[in-house]
Design an enzyme around this catalytic site. Structure first.
Site, PDB file in Angstrom:
ATOM      1  N   GLU A   1      14.924 -14.431   0.788  1.00 36.85           N
ATOM      2  CA  GLU A   1      15.300 -15.351   2.176  1.00 36.85           C
ATOM      3  C   GLU A   1      14.231 -16.510   2.066  1.00 36.85           C
ATOM      4  O   GLU A   1      14.856 -17.848   2.353  1.00 36.85           O
ATOM      5  CB  GLU A   1      14.598 -14.879   3.855  1.00 36.85           C
ATOM      6  CG  GLU A   1      15.710 -13.545   4.276  1.00 36.85           C
ATOM      7  CD  GLU A   1      15.300 -12.995   5.657  1.00 36.85           C
ATOM      8  OE1 GLU A   1      13.916 -13.601   6.013  1.00 36.85           O
ATOM      9  OE2 GLU A   1      15.929 -11.973   5.887  1.00 36.85           O
TER      10      GLU A   1
ATOM     11  N   ASP B   1       0.842  -0.970  -0.107  1.00 39.49           N
ATOM     12  CA  ASP B   1       0.409   0.300   0.174  1.00 39.49           C
ATOM     13  C   ASP B   1       0.726   1.699   0.140  1.00 39.49           C
ATOM     14  O   ASP B   1       1.807   1.376   1.189  1.00 39.49           O
ATOM     15  CB  ASP B   1      -1.607  -0.061   1.233  1.00 39.49           C
ATOM     16  CG  ASP B   1      -1.983   0.943   1.011  1.00 39.49           C
ATOM     17  OD1 ASP B   1      -2.805   1.118   0.529  1.00 39.49           O
ATOM     18  OD2 ASP B   1      -1.838   1.785   2.188  1.00 39.49           O
TER      19      ASP B   1
HETATM   20  C1  NOJ Z   1      -4.328   3.954  -0.662  1.00 41.32           C
HETATM   21  C2  NOJ Z   1      -5.096   2.316  -0.176  1.00 41.32           C
HETATM   22  O1  NOJ Z   1      -5.705   1.360  -2.043  1.00 41.32           O
HETATM   23  C3  NOJ Z   1      -6.955   2.966  -0.467  1.00 41.32           C
HETATM   24  O2  NOJ Z   1      -7.577   2.295  -0.450  1.00 41.32           O
HETATM   25  C4  NOJ Z   1      -6.531   3.313   1.013  1.00 41.32           C
HETATM   26  O3  NOJ Z   1      -7.441   4.017   1.773  1.00 41.32           O
HETATM   27  C5  NOJ Z   1      -5.138   4.574   0.757  1.00 41.32           C
HETATM   28  N1  NOJ Z   1      -4.152   3.328   0.358  1.00 41.32           N
HETATM   29  C6  NOJ Z   1      -4.437   4.196   2.815  1.00 41.32           C
HETATM   30  O4  NOJ Z   1      -4.408   3.274   3.153  1.00 41.32           O
END
Ligand code: NOJ
Length: 542
Positions: free
Chosen positions: A265, A206
């Site tokens: 790893e 993310d």
């Molecule tokens: C990107 C994610 O795809 C989204 O859904 C989320 O709200 C934000 N990052 C924060 O984690």
């Protein structure tokens, strides 16, 4: 399923399918999807549809301020989704079916209810204080700098316990972790090992580049006007600023090299793909490192493209030109943050987009529901859930996250008939659902199934080169995929008019978005409005 190629890592030839777990299959009758639901639908994914891997959006312990992207325990499953045992069963069942499993990993921020943050905020001398980003107010008491939260307002929230501000690039309930702290970094890498030990095949990371910020907390400059007229979207004022100091600091590359060592790893080509919204190709490509950072940064270019032959070609060529020799491309048309493909381009073009996604060079990622052409659902104000919408009206992502309609029956096979799902079904779920489309030979679902089958068995499509064809009629995109054994020609008509184009004298039609197409003459093809097709020109065709 893609024919295994022992010379290439699995993720190069795989087709990935993203599951938003709240909306895929509910087995407990509470209106929210769960891990056992995904396990129940694995046969659909591997046998009926024919994808190679699933990416599951977060299912970890979470207060759900951002529906799982606010993680309160990186090493457990939220009860709404099930248990660790359920996950292990899902993974074992997926592997039994030769499906790889990619899980989401959220390294930029945790939930404010994570025990690390609870401890961090408790005192200035807490051993975890430095695991998050804390700063004093300016002399006048105002926020430390002008950094903005993507979800609206300042990225700083004042915490009365210790009279300092903490940083949150998203919600105040999502405090940013401090990746400059070695203990935090080690603890986060251990969360990777927790899932790697269980056997996961990879991670979708993310907002990957957000984890490293300017250590001096320099103010961000105002954004210059977009220079080439593209890649600029307003996020309710967020894009007024150029966030150069609040993310993507050059030190991030060393972290990704270390992350790659953690993956290495383990045996079995464990994979990483970073969510990296950067639209300067060279900067974007830097996340491949020297083949020692992320396996790939997600390429979001097509998500924001106009539906035009010239524009799509420009973007794909931009990607191909920027790609380092060790880099493998990827394409995606939608996800849980974006307006649904069928609404963006319309239902006919959504079929052509399916052909493009599954015939362009590189790893394709499909978003659940796109295979039945799910449009954006109009979620009424009283049913809205997305916290972004509550902070910045107009930014709701609810419409692309609604439950999967499996059947026409009450509950649509997603949940119990009498249960209200967490988000409503689209109006046309009675007609547009998996069961109905499976019995309709001309459905978009059957188009996807055929495409996946063709892509999986044709080596030119899952590992060949790509070359665009010049001299096509206006509004027609064409390219040749080729490897040592075969070629495939793909033609896409982006217009509402019939277009004629010449072809080799002999060829075989592999697939067309017009599943009723009765024939195709030698030497010339008439492409119907919005039609996309692929042909086999034989090995020696020019
Ligand atoms: C990107 C994610 O795809 C989204 O859904 C989320 O709200 C934000 N990052 C924060 O984690």
């Amino acid at each position: 399923m893609t024919t295994a190629d022992s010379t290439l890592e699995w993720w190069k030839t795989a087709v990935v399918y993203q599951i938003y777990p709240r909306s895929f299959q509910d087995t407990t009758g509470n209106g929210t999807g769960d891990l056992n639901g995904i396990t129940e639908r694995l046969a659909y994914l591997s046998d009926t549809l024919g994808v190679d891997a699933v990416w599951i959006s977060p299912f970890y312990t979470s207060p759900m301020a951002d529906f799982g992207y606010d993680v309160a325990d990186y090493c457990d499953v939220d009860p709404v989704f099930g248990s660790l045992n359920d996950f292990d069963r899902l993974l074992a069942e997926a592997h039994r079916r030769d499906l790889k499993v990619i899980v989401d990993w959220v390294p930029n921020h945790s939930s404010d209810l994570h025990r690390w943050f609870v401890e961090s905020r408790s005192s200035l001398t807490s051993p975890k204080r430095d695991w998050y980003v804390w700063q004093d107010a300016k002399i006048d008491g105002s926020v430390p700098n002008n950094w903005q939260s993507m979800f609206g307002g300042s990225a700083w929230t004042f915490d009365e316990t210790t009279s300092q501000y903490y940083l949150h690039s998203f919600l105040p309930e999502q405090p940013d972790l401090n990746w400059r702290n070695a203990d935090l970094k080690a603890a986060m890498f251990d969360t990777l090992r927790f899932w790697l030990d269980r056997g996961v095949d990879g991670f979708r990371i993310d907002v990957a580049h957000f984890i490293m910020k300017d250590p001096d907390f320099t103010d961000n400059p105002l954004a210059a006007a977009p220079t080439d007229g593209i890649e600029f979207r307003s996020f309710g004022g967020y894009d007024k600023w150029d966030h150069i100091h609040a993310k993507g600091h050059a030190d991030v590359h060393a972290v990704f090299r270390d992350l790659r060592s953690v993956l290495d790893e383990y045996s079995g080509d464990r994979f990483s793909v970073g969510e990296i919204h950067i639209f300067n190709w060279d900067e974007w490509a830097s996340y491949y490192g020297d083949g020692d950072e992320l396996h790939m940064p997600f390429n979001f270019s097509l998500v924001w493209s106009d539906w035009s032959a010239a524009e799509i070609r420009r973007r794909v060529e931009g990607l191909e030109a920027a790609l380092p020799t060790h880099g493998w491309p990827n394409h995606v048309f939608g996800n849980h943050d974006e307006q649904r493909l069928a609404t963006r381009y319309g239902h006919r073009n959504a079929r052509a987009a399916a052909v493009l996604l599954l015939t362009l060079r590189g790893q394709p990622t499909m978003y659940y529901g796109d295979e039945i052409g799910l449009p954006e659902t109009d979620v009424p104000p009283e049913r809205r859930q997305d916290p972004w919408e509550f902070r910045v009206p107009g930014m709701s992502r609810d419409g692309c996250r609604t439950p999967m309609p499996w059947t026409a029956a009450p509950g649509h096979g997603f949940s119990d008939p009498g249960t209200e799902p967490w988000l409503p079904f689209g109006e046309d779920a009675g007609r547009r659902n998996v069961e109905a489309q499976l019995s309709d030979p001309a459905s978009i679902l059957n188009l996807y199934r055929q495409l996946l089958q063709i892509r999986g068995t044709r080596s030119s499509l899952h590992k060949g080169s790509i070359e665009f064809i010049d001299d096509l009629p206006d509004g027609v995109l064409g390219f040749v995929r080729a490897d040592a054994d075969e070629r495939t020609i793909v033609l896409v008509n982006f217009t509402e008019e019939t277009k004629r184009t010449s072809t080799p004298d002999e060829f075989t039609l592999l697939i067309s978005t017009d599943q009723q197409r009765s024939g195709i003459g030698p030497g010339v093809i008439r492409l119907g409005p919005n039609e996309a097709l692929a042909i086999d020109p034989g090995p020696s065709a020019g």
